[in-house]
Design a protein around this motif. Structure first.
Motif, mmCIF file in Angstrom:
data_model
loop_
_atom_site.group_PDB
_atom_site.id
_atom_site.type_symbol
_atom_site.label_atom_id
_atom_site.label_comp_id
_atom_site.label_asym_id
_atom_site.label_seq_id
_atom_site.Cartn_x
_atom_site.Cartn_y
_atom_site.Cartn_z
ATOM 1 N N PHE A 1 28.123 43.760 36.483
ATOM 2 C CA PHE A 1 28.009 44.777 37.531
ATOM 3 C C PHE A 1 28.396 44.282 38.924
ATOM 4 O O PHE A 1 28.070 44.942 39.919
ATOM 5 C CB PHE A 1 26.567 45.301 37.592
ATOM 6 N N LEU A 2 29.090 43.166 39.051
ATOM 7 C CA LEU A 2 29.376 42.643 40.386
ATOM 8 C C LEU A 2 30.335 43.522 41.193
ATOM 9 O O LEU A 2 30.477 43.316 42.394
ATOM 10 C CB LEU A 2 29.927 41.212 40.302
ATOM 11 N N GLU A 3 30.967 44.489 40.563
ATOM 12 C CA GLU A 3 31.800 45.441 41.298
ATOM 13 C C GLU A 3 31.180 46.826 41.331
ATOM 14 O O GLU A 3 31.821 47.801 41.726
ATOM 15 C CB GLU A 3 33.204 45.496 40.670
ATOM 16 N N VAL A 4 29.908 46.913 40.926
ATOM 17 C CA VAL A 4 29.196 48.191 40.861
ATOM 18 C C VAL A 4 28.133 48.237 41.958
ATOM 19 O O VAL A 4 27.363 47.286 42.110
ATOM 20 C CB VAL A 4 28.535 48.373 39.477
ATOM 21 N N ARG A 5 28.095 49.317 42.709
ATOM 22 C CA ARG A 5 27.089 49.456 43.758
ATOM 23 C C ARG A 5 25.719 49.767 43.164
ATOM 24 O O ARG A 5 25.586 50.392 42.108
ATOM 25 C CB ARG A 5 27.473 50.565 44.750
ATOM 26 N N ARG A 6 24.693 49.351 43.865
ATOM 27 C CA ARG A 6 23.318 49.564 43.414
ATOM 28 C C ARG A 6 23.011 51.050 43.248
ATOM 29 O O ARG A 6 22.309 51.453 42.316
ATOM 30 C CB ARG A 6 22.354 48.908 44.405
ATOM 31 N N GLU A 7 23.545 51.864 44.125
ATOM 32 C CA GLU A 7 23.278 53.301 44.042
ATOM 33 C C GLU A 7 23.798 53.890 42.731
ATOM 34 O O GLU A 7 23.255 54.881 42.217
ATOM 35 C CB GLU A 7 23.907 54.032 45.231
ATOM 36 N N VAL A 8 24.846 53.285 42.173
ATOM 37 C CA VAL A 8 25.409 53.781 40.918
ATOM 38 C C VAL A 8 24.462 53.500 39.754
ATOM 39 O O VAL A 8 24.288 54.333 38.857
ATOM 40 C CB VAL A 8 26.795 53.153 40.660
ATOM 41 N N THR A 9 23.833 52.318 39.728
ATOM 42 C CA THR A 9 22.903 52.021 38.641
ATOM 43 C C THR A 9 21.685 52.938 38.702
ATOM 44 O O THR A 9 21.171 53.361 37.669
ATOM 45 C CB THR A 9 22.448 50.544 38.670
ATOM 46 N N HIS A 10 21.247 53.263 39.913
ATOM 47 C CA HIS A 10 20.127 54.209 40.049
ATOM 48 C C HIS A 10 20.536 55.586 39.548
ATOM 49 O O HIS A 10 19.755 56.262 38.859
ATOM 50 C CB HIS A 10 19.683 54.273 41.510
ATOM 51 N N GLN A 11 21.748 56.003 39.902
ATOM 52 C CA GLN A 11 22.231 57.307 39.443
ATOM 53 C C GLN A 11 22.383 57.325 37.931
ATOM 54 O O GLN A 11 22.073 58.336 37.273
ATOM 55 C CB GLN A 11 23.569 57.642 40.105
ATOM 56 N N ALA A 12 22.837 56.215 37.358
ATOM 57 C CA ALA A 12 22.982 56.140 35.906
ATOM 58 C C ALA A 12 21.637 56.319 35.211
ATOM 59 O O ALA A 12 21.540 57.002 34.180
ATOM 60 C CB ALA A 12 23.622 54.808 35.506
ATOM 61 N N CYS A 13 20.595 55.704 35.763
ATOM 62 C CA CYS A 13 19.260 55.877 35.187
ATOM 63 C C CYS A 13 18.839 57.338 35.254
ATOM 64 O O CYS A 13 18.253 57.878 34.296
ATOM 65 C CB CYS A 13 18.248 54.989 35.904
ATOM 66 N N ASP A 14 19.126 57.999 36.370
ATOM 67 C CA ASP A 14 18.811 59.430 36.492
ATOM 68 C C ASP A 14 19.550 60.237 35.429
ATOM 69 O O ASP A 14 18.979 61.122 34.782
ATOM 70 C CB ASP A 14 19.189 59.948 37.881
ATOM 71 N N GLU A 15 20.831 59.921 35.239
ATOM 72 C CA GLU A 15 21.637 60.659 34.268
ATOM 73 C C GLU A 15 21.150 60.421 32.838
ATOM 74 O O GLU A 15 21.299 61.283 31.966
ATOM 75 C CB GLU A 15 23.109 60.252 34.398
ATOM 76 N N LEU A 16 20.566 59.262 32.594
ATOM 77 C CA LEU A 16 20.053 58.926 31.275
ATOM 78 C C LEU A 16 18.605 59.375 31.068
ATOM 79 O O LEU A 16 18.061 59.240 29.967
ATOM 80 C CB LEU A 16 20.130 57.404 31.059
ATOM 81 N N GLY A 17 17.973 59.848 32.130
ATOM 82 C CA GLY A 17 16.580 60.250 32.039
ATOM 83 C C GLY A 17 15.628 59.080 31.946
ATOM 84 O O GLY A 17 14.514 59.213 31.418
ATOM 85 N N LEU A 18 16.047 57.938 32.465
ATOM 86 C CA LEU A 18 15.214 56.741 32.438
ATOM 87 C C LEU A 18 14.467 56.578 33.757
ATOM 88 O O LEU A 18 15.035 56.819 34.825
ATOM 89 C CB LEU A 18 16.078 55.492 32.195
ATOM 90 N N ILE A 19 13.219 56.151 33.662
ATOM 91 C CA ILE A 19 12.411 55.943 34.864
ATOM 92 C C ILE A 19 12.259 54.439 35.083
ATOM 93 O O ILE A 19 11.529 53.759 34.353
ATOM 94 C CB ILE A 19 11.028 56.599 34.739
ATOM 95 N N PRO A 20 12.960 53.873 36.071
ATOM 96 C CA PRO A 20 12.874 52.429 36.309
ATOM 97 C C PRO A 20 11.590 52.050 37.024
ATOM 98 O O PRO A 20 10.992 52.857 37.752
ATOM 99 C CB PRO A 20 14.098 52.141 37.184
#
Length: 325
Positions: free
Chosen positions: A159-178
């Protein structure tokens, strides 16, 4: 597990797919899962993309309820389709502050539990920018701002080219609660202040793109550093004679190459906590010699310090008994 084709999910999925193709084509990996958004998104897409995923959850036992947090993360990993899941309780001890001590025991636990698999870590482009800024504050040369590598066996960072906001959005899209770690919001840690105060200010003052620019700089420095390391390896084969440095041979190399040779040599001799000031003082013994005495470097014993001396045109490392007051 089939994943929905949502925007953020596709970004993180492609990042993991590319990393696996380049670094682990057999598809057997471990994932370090903290339960936070970065590692949770990583675990989800790794379970979908890799052949087999072993989720490793480190319980640092630094906060009340940490065991429950670890078990929740483990349950999420099982639900996501990981082939195996293990919770690793650790005891955080050691010097260098809480953050450094926790990191040391965490990596040691992951290394013991991974088997022969590489371990995927959820570090993002934002983490890379913070790492570069922390390295810059040390002022110890280009190596200190190389940042993190995409793969430095056994550690992989898709994920070194992925922004942190994208991983948070991915969790939202997956219905995961971090899990939200309170340490990640504590101003007691320099990295947190960089994240919440310094980087936002730099983005505002410089008009955006700062995190990406820092990450690009780190990548370029790593590439250039790899070339210098290769040159230094050749220089070392000529300058190191019977475990000592021939200063006449070493002096023929350019300063960045010389210091790389010296750094590798000193670490091999047991030096610890080697800083820029010590390294340059040892370099002075080789190329700016005017009769100066031994240079103390980190290491040695409680009763004797490790020092570098110049004798008969060679540098050598030895113990010097400390004077008692």
């Amino acid at each position: 597990m089939l994943l929905p084709e949502e925007p953020a999910i596709l970004v993180v999925r492609h990042a993991v797919r590319r990393w696996l193709a380049e670094h682990c084509p057999d598809g057997d990996v471990a994932v370090a899962l903290s339960g936070g958004a970065d590692s949770l998104a990583l675990t989800a897409v790794a379970a979908a993309e890799a052949r087999s995923v072993r989720a490793l959850v480190v319980d640092h036992r630094l906060q009340p309820g940490s065991a429950e947090v670890a078990e929740t993360a483990a349950a999420q990993a099982r639900a996501l389709g990981c082939a195996s899941v293990e919770v690793l309780p650790v005891e955080v001890t050691g010097s260098g502050g809480l953050e450094a001590a926790a990191r040391q025991v965490r990596y040691a636990a992951l290394d013991r539990a991974r088997g022969a698999r590489p371990v995927l870590l959820g570090h993002t482009l934002d983490d890379q920018a913070e790492t570069v800024l922390l390295g810059l504050s040390r002022g110890s040369g280009g190596r200190s701002i190389w940042g993190m590598s995409e793969y430095e066996s056994p550690w992989g960072r898709p994920f070194l080219e992925v922004r942190r906001e994208v991983t948070h959005q991915a969790c939202d899209e997956l219905g995961l609660i971090p899990h939200v770690d309170p340490h990640n919001a504590s101003p007691d840690f320099a990295r947190v202040r960089l994240r919440t105060e310094v980087l936002p200010l730099l983005e505002e003052v410089l008009g955006g793109g700062v995190a990406e620019a820092l990450a690009r700089t780190a990548e370029q420095l790593r590439e250039e550093g790899a070339v210098l390391d290769a040159v230094a390896e050749v220089a070392a084969s000529e300058a190191v004679v019977d475990g000592e440095i021939d200063v006449m041979v070493l002096a023929q190399s350019a300063p960045p190459v010389r210091r790389r040779v010296l750094r590798t040599w000193l670490l091999g001799k047991g030096a610890r906590g080697l800083g820029n000031k010590q390294l340059r003082a040892v370099d002075d013994l080789a190329v700016r010699w005017h009769g100066q005495g031994p240079v103390a470097i980190g290491g040695g014993t409680p009763n004797a310090r490790l020092v570098v001396c110049r004798r008969r045109g060679r540098l050598n490392v030895g113990l010097e008994e400390q004077r008692r007051v």
